[in-house]
Design a protein around this motif. Structure first.
Motif, PDB file in Angstrom:
ATOM      1  N   ARG A 195      47.043  37.612  16.758  1.00 12.93           N
ATOM      2  CA  ARG A 195      47.998  38.660  17.100  1.00 12.93           C
ATOM      3  C   ARG A 195      49.154  38.538  16.118  1.00 12.93           C
ATOM      4  NH1 ARG A 195      49.415  42.227  20.986  1.00 12.93           N
ATOM      5  NH2 ARG A 195      51.601  42.415  21.528  1.00 12.93           N
TER       6      ARG A 195
ATOM      7  N   GLU B  29      45.958  34.618  20.440  1.00 12.93           N
ATOM      8  CA  GLU B  29      46.061  35.126  21.810  1.00 12.93           C
ATOM      9  C   GLU B  29      44.678  35.576  22.249  1.00 12.93           C
ATOM     10  OE1 GLU B  29      49.382  37.723  23.637  1.00 12.93           O
ATOM     11  OE2 GLU B  29      47.821  39.125  22.991  1.00 12.93           O
ATOM     12  N   ASN B  30      44.208  35.034  23.340  1.00 17.87           N
ATOM     13  CA  ASN B  30      42.874  35.384  23.854  1.00 17.87           C
ATOM     14  C   ASN B  30      41.795  35.238  22.784  1.00 17.87           C
ATOM     15  OD1 ASN B  30      43.984  35.991  26.382  1.00 17.87           O
ATOM     16  ND2 ASN B  30      44.432  38.076  25.746  1.00 17.87           N
ATOM     17  N   LYS B  31      41.827  34.140  22.056  1.00 16.85           N
ATOM     18  CA  LYS B  31      40.835  33.789  21.037  1.00 16.85           C
ATOM     19  C   LYS B  31      40.842  34.731  19.827  1.00 16.85           C
ATOM     20  CE  LYS B  31      37.854  31.566  24.366  1.00 16.85           C
ATOM     21  NZ  LYS B  31      36.533  31.472  24.953  1.00 16.85           N
TER      22      LYS B  31
ATOM     23  N   ASP C 137      50.783  28.894  21.693  1.00 16.93           N
ATOM     24  CA  ASP C 137      49.456  29.498  21.641  1.00 16.93           C
ATOM     25  C   ASP C 137      48.407  28.385  21.793  1.00 16.93           C
ATOM     26  OD1 ASP C 137      49.138  28.277  19.129  1.00 16.93           O
ATOM     27  OD2 ASP C 137      48.978  30.158  18.038  1.00 16.93           O
ATOM     28  N   SER C 138      47.129  28.739  21.720  1.00 12.90           N
ATOM     29  CA  SER C 138      46.066  27.761  21.948  1.00 12.90           C
ATOM     30  C   SER C 138      45.997  26.679  20.864  1.00 12.90           C
ATOM     31  CB  SER C 138      44.717  28.464  22.071  1.00 12.90           C
ATOM     32  OG  SER C 138      44.416  29.162  20.878  1.00 12.90           O
TER      33      SER C 138
END
Length: 182
Positions: free
Chosen positions: A163, A158-160, A132-133
């Protein structure tokens, strides 16, 4: 424009009508048999003058218990139907394992995707090194967790946003698998 929801309502037409009448507002419809509330708002692009609708929604009935029940249903299906049928059905609308935001992810213990109702392009790929980020190994950590505990939750970015995924370890005559959804 003619996309119907699970109850036969024209979801996109409902959104357009609401925006034309009120400019913005809430509506409800079913997505794959799951109730969804959505807020939509109309706006005009100042450069082109084109009108658009933007919106977002949520599923009030999807909670931890619903996710766990969905995974357990998939585990029982895999045990009853076997690997070939289950993996096919987990990755398609026809199989009945795509319900609103819920999708099944099936992996082998090496991190290879066997079925993915959300991202079928991943089928056959090894995602063991996926991070992940924040650098967290998503699949590796999920597999380690289910090997230790048999089942459980893993969270990642996930996508800022956060999740959470529930995963279970399952053994059948066809092999050893991880079945997950979130």
């Amino acid at each position: 424009i003619n996309w119907k929801d699970s109850s036969g309502n024209y979801r996109n037409k409902m959104m357009i009508d609401l925006v034309k009448k009120q400019g913005s507002g809430w509506l409800e419809y079913e997505e794959d048999g799951i109730l969804k509330y959505a807020f939509v708002e109309g706006f005009t692009d100042p450069r082109t003058g084109k009108r658009y609708i933007i919106g977002g929604g949520y599923y009030p009935e999807i909670n931890n218990d619903a996710v766990i029940a969905f995974v357990k249903k998939a585990v029982e299906y895999l045990k009853a139907r076997g690997r070939t049928v289950a993996m096919r059905d987990f990755a398609s609308y026809a199989g009945g394992f795509i319900k609103g935001p819920l999708r099944i992810l099936a992996l082998d213990l090496n991190g290879v995707v066997l079925a993915d109702g959300a991202n079928p392009i991943f089928i056959g790929q090894n995602l063991m090194k996926m991070r992940d980020s924040e650098g967290k190994y998503i699949i590796r950590d999920m597999i380690e967790m289910v090997k230790r505990q048999g089942r459980g939750w893993i969270s990642y970015i996930e996508n800022k946003g956060y999740r959470s995924v529930y995963a279970e370890y399952v053994e059948t005559p066809d092999g050893k698998f991880i079945i997950a959804s979130g």
